[in-house]
Design a protein around this motif. Structure first.
Motif, PDB file in Angstrom:
ATOM      1  N   PHE A  81     -31.572   6.130 -34.083  1.00 22.72           N
ATOM      2  CA  PHE A  81     -30.488   6.172 -35.061  1.00 22.72           C
ATOM      3  C   PHE A  81     -29.405   7.166 -34.640  1.00 22.72           C
ATOM      4  O   PHE A  81     -28.215   6.853 -34.656  1.00 22.72           O
ATOM      5  CB  PHE A  81     -31.023   6.531 -36.451  1.00 22.72           C
ATOM      6  N   TRP A  84     -27.443   5.831 -31.646  1.00 22.56           N
ATOM      7  CA  TRP A  84     -26.519   4.771 -32.082  1.00 22.56           C
ATOM      8  C   TRP A  84     -25.309   5.380 -32.775  1.00 22.56           C
ATOM      9  O   TRP A  84     -24.174   5.011 -32.502  1.00 22.56           O
ATOM     10  CB  TRP A  84     -27.248   3.804 -33.027  1.00 22.56           C
ATOM     11  N   PHE A  85     -25.543   6.327 -33.674  1.00 18.94           N
ATOM     12  CA  PHE A  85     -24.451   6.939 -34.423  1.00 18.94           C
ATOM     13  C   PHE A  85     -23.484   7.655 -33.490  1.00 18.94           C
ATOM     14  O   PHE A  85     -22.271   7.496 -33.597  1.00 18.94           O
ATOM     15  CB  PHE A  85     -25.015   7.916 -35.463  1.00 18.94           C
ATOM     16  N   GLN A  86     -24.006   8.424 -32.545  1.00 17.07           N
ATOM     17  CA  GLN A  86     -23.150   9.155 -31.616  1.00 17.07           C
ATOM     18  C   GLN A  86     -22.371   8.208 -30.701  1.00 17.07           C
ATOM     19  O   GLN A  86     -21.198   8.453 -30.417  1.00 17.07           O
ATOM     20  CB  GLN A  86     -23.980  10.137 -30.787  1.00 17.07           C
ATOM     21  N   THR A  88     -21.354   5.144 -31.370  1.00 13.32           N
ATOM     22  CA  THR A  88     -20.292   4.477 -32.124  1.00 13.32           C
ATOM     23  C   THR A  88     -19.165   5.447 -32.467  1.00 13.32           C
ATOM     24  O   THR A  88     -18.017   5.038 -32.582  1.00 13.32           O
ATOM     25  CB  THR A  88     -20.824   3.806 -33.411  1.00 13.32           C
ATOM     26  N   GLU A  89     -19.471   6.716 -32.619  1.00 10.94           N
ATOM     27  CA  GLU A  89     -18.436   7.715 -32.886  1.00 10.94           C
ATOM     28  C   GLU A  89     -17.543   7.920 -31.671  1.00 10.94           C
ATOM     29  O   GLU A  89     -16.382   8.245 -31.797  1.00 10.94           O
ATOM     30  CB  GLU A  89     -19.073   9.047 -33.288  1.00 10.94           C
TER      31      GLU A  89
END
Length: 91
Positions: A81, A84-86, A88-89
């Motif tokens: 998670f 993925w978050f990093q 997309t940022e």
């Protein structure tokens, strides 16, 4: 006790998007709807239609509580998670 979170957003054309999360005892219900010019996005939704010169879309799903328990108790899930978050940022 049921709790909920609503996140609203408005695009440059003044069209609203809304994301709603309802936390129940055994599941989380997720409901998202809004307007877009992206036909492909709209047609990938649970429900969609062309109205007012753009596309309306609606996504709905239920996520069982045991899935969230797995995510929060698993280092591998948390790492996936966060990665993925990093990623997309950075895009």
């Amino acid at each position: 006790m049921n709790r909920n979170i609503t996140i609203s957003q408005e695009d440059d054309n003044g069209r609203k998007k809304r994301f709603e999360f309802w936390f129940h005892e055994n599941f989380i219900a997720v409901h998202a709807h809004g307007f877009t010019d992206n036909e492909k996005l709209a047609k990938s939704a649970t429900r969609y239609r062309n109205i007012w010169g753009c596309w309306y879309y609606c996504f709905e799903t239920f996520i069982p509580r045991f899935v969230f328990e797995k995510i929060f108790s698993s280092k591998e899930c948390i790492k996936t998670f966060v990665d993925w978050f990093q990623e997309t940022e950075e895009e």
